[in-house]
Design an enzyme around this catalytic site. Structure first.
Site, PDB file in Angstrom:
ATOM      1  N   ASP A  13       0.830  -1.212   0.000  1.00  0.00           N
ATOM      2  CA  ASP A  13       0.000   0.000   0.000  1.00  0.00           C
ATOM      3  C   ASP A  13       0.862   1.259   0.000  1.00  0.00           C
ATOM      4  O   ASP A  13       1.975   1.261   0.528  1.00  0.00           O
ATOM      5  CB  ASP A  13      -0.913  -0.027   1.236  1.00  0.00           C
ATOM      6  CG  ASP A  13      -2.095   0.927   1.099  1.00  0.00           C
ATOM      7  OD1 ASP A  13      -2.357   1.413  -0.019  1.00  0.00           O
ATOM      8  OD2 ASP A  13      -2.750   1.188   2.119  1.00  0.00           O
ATOM      9  N   ASN A  15       1.189   3.490  -2.948  1.00  0.00           N
ATOM     10  CA  ASN A  15       1.669   3.963  -4.252  1.00  0.00           C
ATOM     11  C   ASN A  15       1.150   5.364  -4.568  1.00  0.00           C
ATOM     12  O   ASN A  15       1.891   6.217  -5.073  1.00  0.00           O
ATOM     13  CB  ASN A  15       1.203   3.019  -5.372  1.00  0.00           C
ATOM     14  CG  ASN A  15       1.807   1.638  -5.280  1.00  0.00           C
ATOM     15  OD1 ASN A  15       2.694   1.392  -4.460  1.00  0.00           O
ATOM     16  ND2 ASN A  15       1.329   0.732  -6.122  1.00  0.00           N
ATOM     17  N   TRP A  18       2.871   8.004  -2.468  1.00  0.00           N
ATOM     18  CA  TRP A  18       4.257   8.151  -2.929  1.00  0.00           C
ATOM     19  C   TRP A  18       4.289   9.108  -4.121  1.00  0.00           C
ATOM     20  O   TRP A  18       5.139   9.999  -4.203  1.00  0.00           O
ATOM     21  CB  TRP A  18       4.817   6.781  -3.314  1.00  0.00           C
ATOM     22  CG  TRP A  18       6.248   6.753  -3.731  1.00  0.00           C
ATOM     23  CD1 TRP A  18       7.331   6.500  -2.941  1.00  0.00           C
ATOM     24  CD2 TRP A  18       6.761   6.971  -5.062  1.00  0.00           C
ATOM     25  NE1 TRP A  18       8.493   6.541  -3.689  1.00  0.00           N
ATOM     26  CE2 TRP A  18       8.169   6.826  -4.991  1.00  0.00           C
ATOM     27  CE3 TRP A  18       6.179   7.262  -6.309  1.00  0.00           C
ATOM     28  CZ2 TRP A  18       8.994   6.965  -6.112  1.00  0.00           C
ATOM     29  CZ3 TRP A  18       7.004   7.410  -7.413  1.00  0.00           C
ATOM     30  CH2 TRP A  18       8.388   7.266  -7.303  1.00  0.00           C
ATOM     31  N   SER A  58      -7.436  -5.727  -5.190  1.00  0.00           N
ATOM     32  CA  SER A  58      -8.475  -6.308  -4.340  1.00  0.00           C
ATOM     33  C   SER A  58      -9.818  -6.322  -5.073  1.00  0.00           C
ATOM     34  O   SER A  58     -10.024  -5.596  -6.052  1.00  0.00           O
ATOM     35  CB  SER A  58      -8.599  -5.519  -3.030  1.00  0.00           C
ATOM     36  OG  SER A  58      -9.350  -4.336  -3.234  1.00  0.00           O
ATOM     37  N   SER A  59     -10.722  -7.126  -4.541  1.00  0.00           N
ATOM     38  CA  SER A  59     -12.064  -7.192  -5.142  1.00  0.00           C
ATOM     39  C   SER A  59     -12.800  -5.860  -4.958  1.00  0.00           C
ATOM     40  O   SER A  59     -13.818  -5.628  -5.602  1.00  0.00           O
ATOM     41  CB  SER A  59     -12.865  -8.355  -4.535  1.00  0.00           C
ATOM     42  OG  SER A  59     -12.801  -8.315  -3.122  1.00  0.00           O
ATOM     43  N   ASN A  61     -11.038  -2.903  -5.282  1.00  0.00           N
ATOM     44  CA  ASN A  61     -10.310  -1.887  -6.056  1.00  0.00           C
ATOM     45  C   ASN A  61     -11.013  -1.521  -7.374  1.00  0.00           C
ATOM     46  O   ASN A  61     -10.654  -0.526  -8.017  1.00  0.00           O
ATOM     47  CB  ASN A  61      -8.861  -2.313  -6.322  1.00  0.00           C
ATOM     48  CG  ASN A  61      -7.952  -2.220  -5.100  1.00  0.00           C
ATOM     49  OD1 ASN A  61      -7.009  -3.000  -4.940  1.00  0.00           O
ATOM     50  ND2 ASN A  61      -8.217  -1.252  -4.221  1.00  0.00           N
ATOM     51  N   TRP A  62     -12.054  -2.298  -7.754  1.00  0.00           N
ATOM     52  CA  TRP A  62     -12.854  -1.916  -8.936  1.00  0.00           C
ATOM     53  C   TRP A  62     -13.575  -0.597  -8.713  1.00  0.00           C
ATOM     54  O   TRP A  62     -14.044   0.020  -9.675  1.00  0.00           O
ATOM     55  CB  TRP A  62     -13.897  -2.995  -9.250  1.00  0.00           C
ATOM     56  CG  TRP A  62     -13.330  -4.330  -9.607  1.00  0.00           C
ATOM     57  CD1 TRP A  62     -13.360  -5.445  -8.830  1.00  0.00           C
ATOM     58  CD2 TRP A  62     -12.669  -4.707 -10.818  1.00  0.00           C
ATOM     59  NE1 TRP A  62     -12.745  -6.499  -9.480  1.00  0.00           N
ATOM     60  CE2 TRP A  62     -12.310  -6.072 -10.706  1.00  0.00           C
ATOM     61  CE3 TRP A  62     -12.335  -4.028 -11.995  1.00  0.00           C
ATOM     62  CZ2 TRP A  62     -11.640  -6.764 -11.715  1.00  0.00           C
ATOM     63  CZ3 TRP A  62     -11.667  -4.719 -13.003  1.00  0.00           C
ATOM     64  CH2 TRP A  62     -11.325  -6.069 -12.861  1.00  0.00           C
ATOM     65  N   ARG A  64     -12.282   2.078  -7.952  1.00  0.00           N
ATOM     66  CA  ARG A  64     -11.433   3.214  -8.379  1.00  0.00           C
ATOM     67  C   ARG A  64     -11.842   3.680  -9.773  1.00  0.00           C
ATOM     68  O   ARG A  64     -12.469   2.939 -10.515  1.00  0.00           O
ATOM     69  CB  ARG A  64      -9.968   2.780  -8.349  1.00  0.00           C
ATOM     70  CG  ARG A  64      -9.539   2.441  -6.923  1.00  0.00           C
ATOM     71  CD  ARG A  64      -8.057   2.222  -6.826  1.00  0.00           C
ATOM     72  NE  ARG A  64      -7.716   1.896  -5.442  1.00  0.00           N
ATOM     73  CZ  ARG A  64      -6.513   1.988  -4.931  1.00  0.00           C
ATOM     74  NH1 ARG A  64      -5.504   2.399  -5.676  1.00  0.00           N
ATOM     75  NH2 ARG A  64      -6.295   1.672  -3.664  1.00  0.00           N
TER      76      ARG A  64
HETATM   77  C1  IPE Z   1      -5.328  -2.835  -0.166  1.00  0.00           C
HETATM   78  O1  IPE Z   1      -5.045  -1.496  -0.315  1.00  0.00           O
HETATM   79  C2  IPE Z   1      -5.327  -3.502  -1.525  1.00  0.00           C
HETATM   80  C3  IPE Z   1      -4.016  -3.651  -2.155  1.00  0.00           C
HETATM   81  C4  IPE Z   1      -2.872  -3.295  -1.656  1.00  0.00           C
HETATM   82  C5  IPE Z   1      -4.048  -4.259  -3.466  1.00  0.00           C
HETATM   83  P1  IPE Z   1      -6.189  -0.385  -0.465  1.00  0.00           P
HETATM   84  O2  IPE Z   1      -5.473   0.896  -0.626  1.00  0.00           O
HETATM   85  O3  IPE Z   1      -7.131  -0.781  -1.529  1.00  0.00           O
HETATM   86  O4  IPE Z   1      -6.934  -0.487   0.948  1.00  0.00           O
HETATM   87  P2  IPE Z   1      -7.827   0.575   1.709  1.00  0.00           P
HETATM   88  O5  IPE Z   1      -8.857   1.052   0.736  1.00  0.00           O
HETATM   89  O6  IPE Z   1      -6.925   1.683   2.144  1.00  0.00           O
HETATM   90  O7  IPE Z   1      -8.380  -0.165   2.887  1.00  0.00           O
HETATM   91  C1  IPE Z   2      -1.531   0.333  -3.407  1.00  0.00           C
HETATM   92  O1  IPE Z   2      -1.381   1.703  -3.450  1.00  0.00           O
HETATM   93  C2  IPE Z   2      -1.764  -0.257  -4.768  1.00  0.00           C
HETATM   94  C3  IPE Z   2      -3.111  -0.786  -4.986  1.00  0.00           C
HETATM   95  C4  IPE Z   2      -4.097  -0.786  -4.116  1.00  0.00           C
HETATM   96  C5  IPE Z   2      -3.393  -1.337  -6.292  1.00  0.00           C
HETATM   97  P1  IPE Z   2      -2.621   2.706  -3.418  1.00  0.00           P
HETATM   98  O2  IPE Z   2      -3.019   3.009  -4.817  1.00  0.00           O
HETATM   99  O3  IPE Z   2      -3.702   2.166  -2.548  1.00  0.00           O
HETATM  100  O4  IPE Z   2      -1.941   3.958  -2.749  1.00  0.00           O
HETATM  101  P2  IPE Z   2      -2.553   4.945  -1.667  1.00  0.00           P
HETATM  102  O5  IPE Z   2      -3.097   4.102  -0.546  1.00  0.00           O
HETATM  103  O6  IPE Z   2      -3.626   5.734  -2.356  1.00  0.00           O
HETATM  104  O7  IPE Z   2      -1.394   5.786  -1.237  1.00  0.00           O
HETATM  105 MG    MG Z   3      -4.129   2.329  -0.571  1.00  0.00          MG
END
Ligand code: IPE
Ligand code: IPE
Ligand code: MG
Length: 233
Positions: A13, A15, A18, A58-59, A61-62, A64
């Site tokens: 987590d 990215n 960063w 994750s299931s 993350n759709w 986004r």
């Molecule tokens: C968890 O991170 C999923 C992955 C790292 C792939 P998220 O960024 O999606 O989690 P939440 O939304 O902060 O709980």
């Molecule tokens: C983790 O980084 C990568 C994935 C969940 C795919 P994020 O995209 O969740 O980064 P933050 O949490 O917004 O910093």
């Molecule tokens: Mg995140």
């Protein structure tokens, strides 16, 4: 070596944060995240981790924006294309957890080819969690167990923790020893809920694109110093 962790899982987590710190688009953070995956998979191999599981998508993350989802899918395909040869040459077996057949057909095709190519490798296992959610995994397991009960081939009394474990996506993997989350968040975000029952947890404020061999070594050192009790004394 000597840390004793056979199976390490990482919630990669941070990215987005960063990238934000650098006034860059989120996709730049995801690209840097792929570089970290490269470093850390190498380091895990060198440090003797038998099984490394990475939470990549994750299931949930759709939810986004479509553009970010499509950037992530493109990076996944790039990663397989660019790195599979190295994994295969190092005797790494690739596994997927999660309902990855819901990804776009070209990604599914690449994944299936990669799984088939590395299936016979015996050195270590890299598990990528794609469209993975622990609740979804449990629902799929319950449905399959429920179908056996309904058809009369399974008695409800025969359902045990081992039996449930054998229906999860992680069925053939070693038990989870260490679960790492980067970026300072202290939650599991629907990752390996069943498997984490007695895993050791390790949280670091480091953002995933900054994570490296030293950071993994530190987490493994911390693990080596833990006393695991499993409810005993
Ligand atoms: C968890 O991170 C999923 C992955 C790292 C792939 P998220 O960024 O999606 O989690 P939440 O939304 O902060 O709980
Ligand atoms: C983790 O980084 C990568 C994935 C969940 C795919 P994020 O995209 O969740 O980064 P933050 O949490 O917004 O910093
Ligand atoms: Mg995140």
């Amino acid at each position: 070596m000597g840390h004793g962790a056979r199976h390490v899982a990482i919630i990669m987590d941070g990215n987005g944060r960063w990238a934000k710190k650098r006034f860059l688009p989120r996709v730049a953070g995801h690209k840097a995240g792929v570089e970290a995956v490269r470093r850390v998979t190498r380091a895990a191999r060198e440090l003797g981790v038998e099984c490394l599981t990475l939470y990549a998508f994750s299931s949930e993350n759709w939810k986004r924006p479509a553009e970010e989802v499509s950037d992530l899918m493109a990076l996944l395909k790039y990663f397989i294309r660019a790195d599979l040869d190295e994994f295969h040459a190092n005797n790494v077996r690739l596994r997927i957890i999660g309902d990855y057949h819901a990804l776009d057909p070209s990604a599914v095709e690449m994944i299936d080819a990669a799984l088939e190519r590395t299936a016979g490798n015996t050195g270590s296992t890299l598990v990528v969690a794609l469209n993975y959610g622990a609740q979804d995994e449990m629902v799929r397991a319950m449905r399959s167990i429920g179908a056996q009960v309904a058809s009369g081939t399974l008695a409800p009394d025969a359902i045990s923790p081992e039996m449930i474990s054998s229906h999860l996506d992680t069925a053939e993997l070693p038990p989870l020893d260490l679960l790492i989350r980067t970026s300072g968040e202290k939650r599991l975000s629907n990752f390996l809920l069943w498997q984490a029952a007695y895993a050791e947890l390790y949280f670091t404020d480091m953002l995933w694109p900054d994570f490296d061999a030293d950071a993994l070594g530190e987490a493994l050192n911390s693990f080596a110093g833990r006393e695991r009790r499993y409810g005993g004394r």
